[in-house]
Design an enzyme around this catalytic site. Sequence first.
Site, PDB file in Angstrom:
ATOM      1  N   ASP A  70      -2.475   6.187  -3.490  1.00 28.96           N
ATOM      2  CA  ASP A  70      -1.338   5.569  -2.815  1.00 28.96           C
ATOM      3  C   ASP A  70      -0.797   4.450  -3.704  1.00 28.96           C
ATOM      4  O   ASP A  70      -1.231   4.280  -4.840  1.00 28.96           O
ATOM      5  CB  ASP A  70      -1.726   5.062  -1.423  1.00 28.96           C
ATOM      6  N   ASP A  72      -1.049   1.225  -4.025  1.00 30.70           N
ATOM      7  CA  ASP A  72      -1.916   0.209  -4.632  1.00 30.70           C
ATOM      8  C   ASP A  72      -3.263   0.774  -5.050  1.00 30.70           C
ATOM      9  O   ASP A  72      -4.156   0.032  -5.442  1.00 30.70           O
ATOM     10  CB  ASP A  72      -2.092  -0.992  -3.710  1.00 30.70           C
ATOM     11  N   SER A  76       0.815  -1.213   0.000  1.00 27.78           N
ATOM     12  CA  SER A  76       0.000   0.000   0.000  1.00 27.78           C
ATOM     13  C   SER A  76       0.848   1.263   0.000  1.00 27.78           C
ATOM     14  O   SER A  76       1.596   1.539  -0.924  1.00 27.78           O
ATOM     15  CB  SER A  76      -0.963  -0.057   1.187  1.00 27.78           C
ATOM     16  N   ASP A  85      -5.858   1.969  -3.596  1.00 29.48           N
ATOM     17  CA  ASP A  85      -7.135   1.787  -2.900  1.00 29.48           C
ATOM     18  C   ASP A  85      -7.494   3.018  -2.077  1.00 29.48           C
ATOM     19  O   ASP A  85      -8.609   3.141  -1.586  1.00 29.48           O
ATOM     20  CB  ASP A  85      -7.144   0.524  -2.029  1.00 29.48           C
TER      21      ASP A  85
END
Length: 451
Positions: A241, A243, A101, A245
Amino acid sequence: MGKLFGTDGIRGVVGENLTADMAYRVGQAVGMVLMEEKGSRPTVVIGKDTRISSDMLESALMAGICDVGGDVKPVGTIPTPAVAYLTREEQADAGIVISASHNPYEHNGIKVFNGQGCKLSDELEERIEEKILSKQDIPHKTHGEIGRRHHGMRQLKRDYIDFVASTIDSDLAGLRILVDCANGAASSTAPELFGRFKAHTVFLHRTPDGVNINAGCGSTHLDDLAEKVVTGKYDIGVAFDGDADRCLLVDETGGMIDGDKVMAVCALDLKRRGMLRGNTIVATVMSNLGLHEFCRNYGIDLVCTNVGDRYVLEEMLRRDFRIGGEQSGHTIFTALETTGDGQVTALQFLQVLSKSGQRASELASVCATYPQVLVNLEVPHSGGVKEKIMESPELAEAVKREEDALAGVGRILVRASGTEALIRVMVEAKTTEIAKNTAHKLVDFIKSLKF
């Protein structure tokens, strides 16, 4: 949580506490548990972010799954929510994302979704963890029972982009947008996605090299985006960010629009359209007092859960609510998806902005932000130090003393990170100075504790 799975899967520094051997073992364990659940050969969708270690961990995971008789569908570099979406669409038995992340590149992680695109239950995580940590050999499949890797998965990425684009009915014409891809997974989808609309969109930090993910960019480092939004006279900046999400936004003045403000703007729009199921926003205990005030002002109920988007989602699904999330930028729209999706969140906000005729700063002003200070205190990885600190009666007394000193205008939250060796001290108060002083008093007190 168990010894391996935190609030967001398995996390670690690659080569130290997260190795290729462990990833192989995780693949075997996931494959075996899915086989036990299904009674036949399972299929797993696998995606990854842009970290230098992601290819290695992907290969090890796929080898482990195939070794125990599972099939894999690798979709390459793609946002975490895309894996959740494609797992459902492909009717796979699970989805795995290789990502840490917002963390630096030397970290990585393994997150597992079930066949419905939701995070695994605690019971299934425990079963997987037990197999990973067991010293017993896991039986290998042979001959025709060995699992297969499916090829030709490129179309699946486009299917996901088609879906995200379909979540709004505005063409976003007239908006000038600056998008920060964080040198992460959004680099592989955002240019094509935003190219579907009539807005003028420019991209930053979309050239990942394996080590520059989240480095001075993205939703955890908004300064560069904010400066360029102002100097370039953009209407809004969008930051993902690593990833993708999470999504945070920057208004035309360079001011941050955090997850609380995003939820407020989108929930108010849903309420006005008669679509705010249960008249409720689901947030966490970390949400700013400004969100509480917004909900009181506009007659919206606010339910707060423990920190972690999994807890937000559980509450939303349990009570059939439609919008929830975290101040950090995870926003979930359960009418659309089963997880936070930064690109879906961005489009929902941009659609409201486009139709409102307001500036982004004006739109977000419905939700005030009280001064908030968050201090992260590093603690040892081992020895259960985080748990001992959080269970300390002396710390509870210290927090009570500082809360009394705030005289009801402010609040304090001390919590252990679910993914890192950190104790987080958050204080809200009338002024930033009061919040800083209170937070550092508590940090110094925690440092003085002996275990």
